[in-house]
Motif scaffolding. Structure first.
Motif, PDB file in Angstrom:
ATOM      1  N   GLY A 292       0.820  -1.209   0.000  1.00  0.00           N
ATOM      2  CA  GLY A 292       0.000   0.000   0.000  1.00  0.00           C
ATOM      3  C   GLY A 292       0.849   1.251   0.000  1.00  0.00           C
ATOM      4  O   GLY A 292       2.069   1.210   0.200  1.00  0.00           O
ATOM      5  N   GLU A 293       0.208   2.389  -0.213  1.00  0.00           N
ATOM      6  CA  GLU A 293       0.935   3.652  -0.330  1.00  0.00           C
ATOM      7  C   GLU A 293       1.699   4.034   0.938  1.00  0.00           C
ATOM      8  O   GLU A 293       2.689   4.752   0.862  1.00  0.00           O
ATOM      9  CB  GLU A 293      -0.008   4.775  -0.746  1.00  0.00           C
ATOM     10  N   PHE A 294       1.281   3.549   2.099  1.00  0.00           N
ATOM     11  CA  PHE A 294       1.981   3.858   3.345  1.00  0.00           C
ATOM     12  C   PHE A 294       2.992   2.788   3.755  1.00  0.00           C
ATOM     13  O   PHE A 294       3.711   2.954   4.733  1.00  0.00           O
ATOM     14  CB  PHE A 294       0.993   4.063   4.492  1.00  0.00           C
ATOM     15  N   ALA A 295       3.057   1.695   3.026  1.00  0.00           N
ATOM     16  CA  ALA A 295       3.908   0.562   3.418  1.00  0.00           C
ATOM     17  C   ALA A 295       5.368   0.960   3.595  1.00  0.00           C
ATOM     18  O   ALA A 295       6.029   0.487   4.525  1.00  0.00           O
ATOM     19  CB  ALA A 295       3.779  -0.571   2.403  1.00  0.00           C
ATOM     20  N   ASP A 296       5.865   1.823   2.742  1.00  0.00           N
ATOM     21  CA  ASP A 296       7.284   2.184   2.806  1.00  0.00           C
ATOM     22  C   ASP A 296       7.639   3.081   3.989  1.00  0.00           C
ATOM     23  O   ASP A 296       8.803   3.164   4.362  1.00  0.00           O
ATOM     24  CB  ASP A 296       7.707   2.873   1.508  1.00  0.00           C
ATOM     25  N   VAL A 297       6.663   3.740   4.580  1.00  0.00           N
ATOM     26  CA  VAL A 297       6.964   4.619   5.706  1.00  0.00           C
ATOM     27  C   VAL A 297       6.746   3.947   7.057  1.00  0.00           C
ATOM     28  O   VAL A 297       7.058   4.528   8.094  1.00  0.00           O
ATOM     29  CB  VAL A 297       6.154   5.942   5.633  1.00  0.00           C
ATOM     30  N   LEU A 298       6.218   2.727   7.049  1.00  0.00           N
ATOM     31  CA  LEU A 298       5.986   2.008   8.297  1.00  0.00           C
ATOM     32  C   LEU A 298       7.271   1.338   8.771  1.00  0.00           C
ATOM     33  O   LEU A 298       8.094   0.918   7.966  1.00  0.00           O
ATOM     34  CB  LEU A 298       4.893   0.952   8.103  1.00  0.00           C
ATOM     35  N   THR A 299       7.429   1.221  10.082  1.00  0.00           N
ATOM     36  CA  THR A 299       8.616   0.558  10.618  1.00  0.00           C
ATOM     37  C   THR A 299       8.530  -0.956  10.469  1.00  0.00           C
ATOM     38  O   THR A 299       9.551  -1.631  10.429  1.00  0.00           O
ATOM     39  CB  THR A 299       8.831   0.920  12.100  1.00  0.00           C
ATOM     40  N   VAL A 300       7.312  -1.488  10.407  1.00  0.00           N
ATOM     41  CA  VAL A 300       7.100  -2.915  10.192  1.00  0.00           C
ATOM     42  C   VAL A 300       6.318  -3.056   8.894  1.00  0.00           C
ATOM     43  O   VAL A 300       5.242  -2.479   8.746  1.00  0.00           O
ATOM     44  CB  VAL A 300       6.296  -3.553  11.358  1.00  0.00           C
ATOM     45  N   ARG A 301       6.869  -3.797   7.959  1.00  0.00           N
ATOM     46  CA  ARG A 301       6.218  -3.986   6.656  1.00  0.00           C
ATOM     47  C   ARG A 301       4.905  -4.755   6.834  1.00  0.00           C
ATOM     48  O   ARG A 301       4.871  -5.787   7.515  1.00  0.00           O
ATOM     49  CB  ARG A 301       7.157  -4.777   5.744  1.00  0.00           C
ATOM     50  N   PRO A 302       3.818  -4.279   6.233  1.00  0.00           N
ATOM     51  CA  PRO A 302       2.546  -5.001   6.335  1.00  0.00           C
ATOM     52  C   PRO A 302       2.667  -6.381   5.686  1.00  0.00           C
ATOM     53  O   PRO A 302       3.284  -6.522   4.628  1.00  0.00           O
ATOM     54  CB  PRO A 302       1.560  -4.132   5.547  1.00  0.00           C
ATOM     55  N   PRO A 303       2.091  -7.397   6.292  1.00  0.00           N
ATOM     56  CA  PRO A 303       2.198  -8.738   5.715  1.00  0.00           C
ATOM     57  C   PRO A 303       1.358  -8.883   4.451  1.00  0.00           C
ATOM     58  O   PRO A 303       0.414  -8.128   4.217  1.00  0.00           O
ATOM     59  CB  PRO A 303       1.661  -9.648   6.820  1.00  0.00           C
ATOM     60  N   ASP A 304       1.718  -9.872   3.658  1.00  0.00           N
ATOM     61  CA  ASP A 304       0.963 -10.242   2.469  1.00  0.00           C
ATOM     62  C   ASP A 304      -0.258 -11.016   2.945  1.00  0.00           C
ATOM     63  O   ASP A 304      -0.150 -12.160   3.382  1.00  0.00           O
ATOM     64  CB  ASP A 304       1.835 -11.094   1.547  1.00  0.00           C
ATOM     65  N   LEU A 305      -1.415 -10.403   2.879  1.00  0.00           N
ATOM     66  CA  LEU A 305      -2.641 -11.031   3.376  1.00  0.00           C
ATOM     67  C   LEU A 305      -3.146 -12.142   2.474  1.00  0.00           C
ATOM     68  O   LEU A 305      -4.016 -12.908   2.888  1.00  0.00           O
ATOM     69  CB  LEU A 305      -3.730  -9.972   3.569  1.00  0.00           C
ATOM     70  N   THR A 306      -2.607 -12.254   1.285  1.00  0.00           N
ATOM     71  CA  THR A 306      -3.040 -13.312   0.365  1.00  0.00           C
ATOM     72  C   THR A 306      -2.404 -14.652   0.701  1.00  0.00           C
ATOM     73  O   THR A 306      -2.785 -15.667   0.127  1.00  0.00           O
ATOM     74  CB  THR A 306      -2.720 -12.961  -1.096  1.00  0.00           C
ATOM     75  N   LYS A 307      -1.464 -14.654   1.637  1.00  0.00           N
ATOM     76  CA  LYS A 307      -0.747 -15.886   1.974  1.00  0.00           C
ATOM     77  C   LYS A 307      -1.013 -16.372   3.394  1.00  0.00           C
ATOM     78  O   LYS A 307      -0.280 -17.209   3.907  1.00  0.00           O
ATOM     79  CB  LYS A 307       0.751 -15.687   1.754  1.00  0.00           C
TER      80      LYS A 307
END
Length: 137
Positions: A50-65
């Motif tokens: 997502g557009e905010f993923a790069d600014v987060l300290t923890v990368r959002p997980p791949d919810l498709t897996k």
């Protein structure tokens, strides 16, 4: 899924049936909730870009897996509790993800009374988890 989990899920689903229209072939309530609450971090495809993923300290997980990383079984209750966020015990600091149960509760307000509000919050989370289950690969 344990009997208790099944009973909980059935009770939540029964509440969902009372408060949202039945939508054939598509979970429009869940997909809209995903777009509004999740896509900014997880991406519209749920893969974590997502557009905010790069600014987060923890990368959002791949919810498709989620099913793939759980021996082929979608971890419904764990996903529900993660999204809700109100019942989990956070002994090791703050949650990485917003507590959507509180957010949804504030959005709904008290017009439906305390029990009605809780039912609507849980119905929205169920619709969201059901949607996430549909994007599993």
């Amino acid at each position: 899924m344990s009997a208790r989990d099944l009973i909980t899920r059935l009770g939540i689903l029964a509440g969902l049936c009372l408060v949202t229209p039945v939508v054939a072939q598509e979970n429009s309530v869940g997909s809209e909730a995903f777009r509004v609450a999740c896509a900014a971090c997880h991406g519209m495809d749920g893969r974590g870009g997502g557009e905010f993923a790069d600014v987060l300290t923890v990368r959002p997980p791949d919810l498709t897996k989620l099913s793939q990383t759980n021996d082929g079984v979608f971890p419904y209750l764990r996903v529900f509790q993660t999204i809700d966020g109100r019942a989990s015990i956070r002994a090791h600091g703050t949650p990485v993800m917003p507590i959507w149960g509180d957010t949804f509760s504030r959005e709904i307000g008290q017009a439906a009374g305390p029990f009605g509000t809780e039912l609507l919050v849980r119905a929205r989370i169920v619709a969201l988890v059901d949607y996430i289950e549909t994007i599993q690969q």
